[in-house]
Motif scaffolding. Structure first.
Motif, short mmCIF file in Angstrom:
data_model
loop_
_atom_site.label_atom_id
_atom_site.label_comp_id
_atom_site.label_asym_id
_atom_site.label_seq_id
_atom_site.Cartn_x
_atom_site.Cartn_y
_atom_site.Cartn_z
N ALA A 189 -7.34 -10.71 1.84
CA ALA A 189 -7.97 -10.93 3.42
C ALA A 189 -7.14 -9.91 3.55
CB ALA A 189 -7.42 -12.64 4.12
N GLU A 190 -6.75 -8.94 3.43
CA GLU A 190 -5.63 -7.70 3.79
C GLU A 190 -6.28 -6.34 2.75
OE1 GLU A 190 -1.53 -8.84 4.83
OE2 GLU A 190 -2.04 -7.29 3.89
N GLY A 191 -6.35 -5.47 3.35
CA GLY A 191 -6.86 -4.41 2.41
C GLY A 191 -6.34 -3.95 1.58
N PRO A 192 -6.96 -3.01 -0.03
CA PRO A 192 -5.35 -2.12 -1.12
C PRO A 192 -4.65 -1.49 -0.01
CG PRO A 192 -7.93 -2.44 -1.38
CD PRO A 192 -8.06 -2.41 -0.15
N THR A 193 -2.91 -1.52 -0.62
CA THR A 193 -2.18 -0.51 -0.52
C THR A 193 -2.00 0.11 -1.92
OG1 THR A 193 -0.64 -2.33 -1.02
CG2 THR A 193 -1.00 -1.92 1.13
N PHE A 194 -1.48 1.15 -1.18
CA PHE A 194 -1.36 2.24 -1.92
C PHE A 194 0.22 2.26 -3.03
CE2 PHE A 194 -0.33 6.28 -4.40
CZ PHE A 194 0.70 6.55 -4.29
N LEU A 195 0.27 1.80 -3.81
CA LEU A 195 1.83 1.67 -4.91
C LEU A 195 2.51 2.83 -5.00
CD1 LEU A 195 3.02 -1.41 -5.36
CD2 LEU A 195 2.01 -0.94 -7.16
N ILE A 196 1.82 3.38 -6.21
CA ILE A 196 2.53 4.32 -6.66
C ILE A 196 1.30 5.21 -7.91
CG2 ILE A 196 2.45 3.32 -8.92
CD1 ILE A 196 5.24 4.74 -9.48
N SER A 197 1.43 6.92 -7.77
CA SER A 197 0.72 7.36 -8.55
C SER A 197 0.79 8.88 -9.54
CB SER A 197 0.65 8.65 -7.51
OG SER A 197 0.61 8.78 -7.04
N ILE A 198 0.90 9.15 -10.57
CA ILE A 198 0.85 9.64 -11.29
C ILE A 198 0.16 11.16 -11.91
CG2 ILE A 198 0.18 8.73 -13.98
CD1 ILE A 198 2.99 9.11 -14.33
#
Lengths: 114, 116
Positions: free
Chosen positions: A41-50
């Motif tokens: 019930a929430e939108g995706p949230t950014f965690l980490i990138s490379i």
């Protein structure tokens, strides 16, 4: 044709242990990769990138590893906590035909048991 | 800082009805997106707008139209809703760089749509 694959639909780990989520890609034009976390019930949230110029990026308990030759990346969560229980999406970005948009995998449901 | 906002949060439509989902972002991002999420299908891109004044089809555009009203706002319209469009819809905006690489993409909270 799935260009980003998360082959494990689900993963269950004990609290305090390491969680390892895997992702494979096929498009050689992808050169930037992101992980997202999604609670119900929430939108995706950014965690980490490379970026493809690196093979590792670390942010607190989260580390992403990239193996370009194998076209494989993984997200390590250490130590795992019950609040980490969520669906994790791997996404890829690049130039050429895949520019201006992310290509997502179908997600892996992580359950961290107390 | 509101980020990406979507309205409405919930909507129930009858087959054949029309509606518009609204989305706005306050992060000064050039690119905006509409996705749908269905069980077991992950996030599927419906339409996107790389910059103000442009829109492009994504993976599943049939049955939808979009309007990039200005840099902040990107709406999704269902002209004649069908039960197959029952889904959760997410709007997103992104910072893009050289070659169109997406470096950061932020999502709204979603709209849960049911078509009966």
């Amino acid at each position: 044709d799935q260009q980003v694959k998360q082959n494990s639909p689900s993963l269950s780990v004990q609290e305090g242990r390491i969680s390892i989520l895997n992702c494979d890609y096929t498009n050689s034009m992808f050169d930037y990769f992101l992980w997202y976390k999604k609670y119900p019930a929430e939108g995706p949230t950014f965690l980490i990138s490379i970026s493809s110029i690196k093979d590792k990026n670390e942010d607190g308990r989260f580390t992403v590893f990239l193996n370009k030759s194998a076209k494989h990346l993984s997200l390590h969560i250490v130590p795992s906590q019950p609040g980490d229980s969520a669906v994790y999406f791997c996404a890829a970005s690049g130039s050429g035909g895949s520019n201006y948009k992310l290509t997502f995998g179908k997600g892996t449901l992580l359950t961290v048991n107390p | 800082n509101a980020g990406v906002t979507q309205t409405p949060k919930f909507q129930v439509l009858k087959t054949g009805q029309s509606m518009t989902l609204q989305c706005a972002q306050d992060m000064n991002h050039n690119s905006m997106y509409w996705y749908r999420q269905d069980p077991g299908m992950g996030l599927r891109l419906i339409y996107y707008s790389a910059s103000e004044g442009t829109t492009d089809k994504g993976e599943v555009p049939n049955g939808y139209n979009v309007s990039r009203l200005n840099k902040r706002e990107f709406s999704l319209r269902l002209e004649s809703a069908a039960p197959s469009q029952t889904s959760v819809y997410f709007c997103a905006s992104a910072k893009t760089g050289s070659g169109g690489r997406v470096y950061e993409q932020y999502f709204g909270p979603g709209t849960r749509l049911t078509v009966t």
